[in-house]
Design an enzyme around this catalytic site. Structure first.
Site, short mmCIF file in Angstrom:
data_model
loop_
_atom_site.label_atom_id
_atom_site.label_comp_id
_atom_site.label_asym_id
_atom_site.label_seq_id
_atom_site.Cartn_x
_atom_site.Cartn_y
_atom_site.Cartn_z
N GLY A 10 11.62 66.70 79.47
CA GLY A 10 12.54 67.13 80.53
C GLY A 10 13.90 67.49 79.94
O GLY A 10 14.11 67.45 78.72
N ILE A 12 17.00 65.97 80.20
CA ILE A 12 17.71 64.89 79.49
C ILE A 12 16.81 64.27 78.42
O ILE A 12 17.24 64.01 77.29
CB ILE A 12 18.21 63.81 80.49
CG1 ILE A 12 19.16 64.45 81.52
CG2 ILE A 12 18.92 62.68 79.74
CD1 ILE A 12 19.63 63.50 82.62
N ASN A 32 4.32 64.94 81.98
CA ASN A 32 3.20 65.67 82.59
C ASN A 32 3.52 67.16 82.72
O ASN A 32 2.75 67.92 83.30
CB ASN A 32 2.81 65.08 83.96
CG ASN A 32 3.90 65.26 85.00
OD1 ASN A 32 4.98 65.77 84.70
ND2 ASN A 32 3.62 64.83 86.22
N THR A 95 5.94 59.35 92.44
CA THR A 95 6.35 59.32 91.03
C THR A 95 7.47 58.31 90.84
O THR A 95 7.46 57.52 89.89
CB THR A 95 6.87 60.71 90.59
OG1 THR A 95 5.86 61.67 90.89
CG2 THR A 95 7.21 60.75 89.12
N ALA A 117 16.39 54.97 84.08
CA ALA A 117 17.38 55.93 84.57
C ALA A 117 17.40 55.92 86.10
O ALA A 117 16.42 56.24 86.74
CB ALA A 117 17.04 57.33 84.07
N TYR A 149 14.97 59.28 98.74
CA TYR A 149 15.09 59.36 97.26
C TYR A 149 16.01 58.26 96.76
O TYR A 149 15.70 57.54 95.80
CB TYR A 149 15.63 60.74 96.88
CG TYR A 149 16.00 60.88 95.43
CD1 TYR A 149 15.01 60.93 94.43
CD2 TYR A 149 17.33 60.96 95.03
CE1 TYR A 149 15.36 61.05 93.10
CE2 TYR A 149 17.68 61.09 93.69
CZ TYR A 149 16.69 61.13 92.73
OH TYR A 149 17.04 61.25 91.41
N LYS A 153 14.93 55.07 94.31
CA LYS A 153 15.63 54.74 93.07
C LYS A 153 16.19 53.32 93.13
O LYS A 153 16.25 52.61 92.12
CB LYS A 153 16.75 55.75 92.80
CG LYS A 153 16.23 57.07 92.27
CD LYS A 153 15.50 56.84 90.96
CE LYS A 153 15.43 58.05 90.08
NZ LYS A 153 14.83 57.75 88.76
#
Ligand code: UDP
Length: 322
Positions: A10, A12, A32, A95, A117, A149, A153
């Site tokens: 990705g 980062i 993935n 995910t 993260a 979201y 997190k």
């Protein structure tokens, strides 16, 4: 050290792979390739210290094996970008919740230090001045993608935190504020790559809302330096850290700066949030991190300002095939 980076292809993750292999570590990237891209790590393909494993953090077998083989884990794999989260909420939630749980469980099984993260979205609509790690979360309805979201997190943070407190697993949580730099795509909503790509083609610059909302942008190079230093800092274990810049700019101001720096003939157009995202979409008016905590521990200070960040993104998008 053998480092596992989930989401290692990705934006980062690939910069972190560069940093860690450059320092002589062995890196395995698990990705993935959904939002991660092979091009981000193609330059590492001949490097004996780097390996890419194409797979998902939802695959317990792969995760188990790779965590077992690693010394430390950087868990960056996640569905990111407001646009992606609004358009594919179920996949994003799975995910971000199940994926993190799978990686944390494996880290616990093999007692591996893990950095997770998280995001500034944790603070939700809290627009009070620089946000400290212990500040309140102010959220809207969980039926709105942005707040679900944020909640997903928060679950990741809670799991990481209690694995540490209750089971003694060495975990570190970072809340990344707006991070920008080469390899970031505008495809999932991120504003700087979008504006730069629009400007380079002399297309209209799409400012959402009235453009008075503000953000602070940090260069990805400064972010990955901080991640690797935190992993090496024993006192970071069991803690949460904001990582971000305090150089604030309105989104309208950002559009003007990018037009000026690219010399574009673009004009700014204003698009209501309802049209840009979905009905009832709520934006953050302002978001600034308080970075006292990370500054005290590892001497964190941004080394590249907004001007340098925009220049870097312009030069990235000016390369062919970008
Ligand atoms: N934004 C915008 N035009 C775009 C993309 C984003 O005006 O084409 C705005 C967005 O509404 C937000 C800010 O830019 O106010 C930052 O958006 P981004 O998705 O980069 O980050 P986040 O919202 O997570 O801070």
């Amino acid at each position: 050290m053998k480092c596992l980076i989930t989401g290692g292809a990705g934006f980062i993750g690939s910069h972190l792979a560069d940093k860690l292999t450059g320092a002589g570590n062995h890196v395995v990237a698990l990705d993935n390739l959904s939002t991660g891209r092979y091009e981000n790590i193609a330059h590492l393909s001949g490097n004996g210290n780097f390996k890419i494993v194409v797979g998902s953090v939802l695959d317990e077998k792969i995760v188990d094996k790779l965590v077992d083989e690693a010394d430390v884990v950087f868990h960056l794999a996640a569905a990111v970008g407001v646009d992606l989260i609004v358009k594919r909420p179920l996949e994003s939630m799975t995910t971000n919740i199940k994926g993190s749980e799978t990686v944390l469980e494996a880290a616990y099984r093999y007692h591996k230090k893990i950095l997770i993260a998280s995001t500034s979205e944790i603070y939700g609509k809290n627009v009070n001045g620089p946000l400290k790690e212990e500040d309140d979360r102010i959220l809207g309805s969980p039926l709105k993608s942005r707040w679900s979201y944020s909640t997903a997190k928060a679950i990741d943070e809670i799991l990481a935190y209690i694995y540490c407190k209750e089971k003694g697993l060495p975990t570190i949580i970072v809340r990344l504020f707006n991070t920008v730099g080469p390899r970031q795509t505008g495809a999932y909503g991120m504003v700087i790559p979008r504006f730069v790509a629009q400007a380079l083609e002399n297309k209209d610059i799409t400012v959402f809302g009235d453009g008075n909302q503000s953000r602070c942008f940090l260069h990805v190079g400064d972010v990955v330096n901080a991640l690797s230093k935190l992993m090496d800092a024993p006192a970071a274990v069991g803690e949460v850290f904001n990582i971000g810049s305090q150089e604030e700019i309105s989104i309208k101001g950002l559009a003007e700066r990018i037009i000026e720096m690219t010399g574009a003939k673009s004009k700014i157009i204003y698009i209501p949030y309802d049209k840009a995202y979905e009905r009832g979409f709520e934006d953050m008016q302002r978001r600034i991190p308080d970075t006292t905590k990370i500054n005290k521990l590892i001497g964190f200070k941004p080394t590249i300002g907004l001007e340098g960040i925009i220049k870097d993104v312009i030069s990235y998008f000016s390369k062919p095939n970008k």
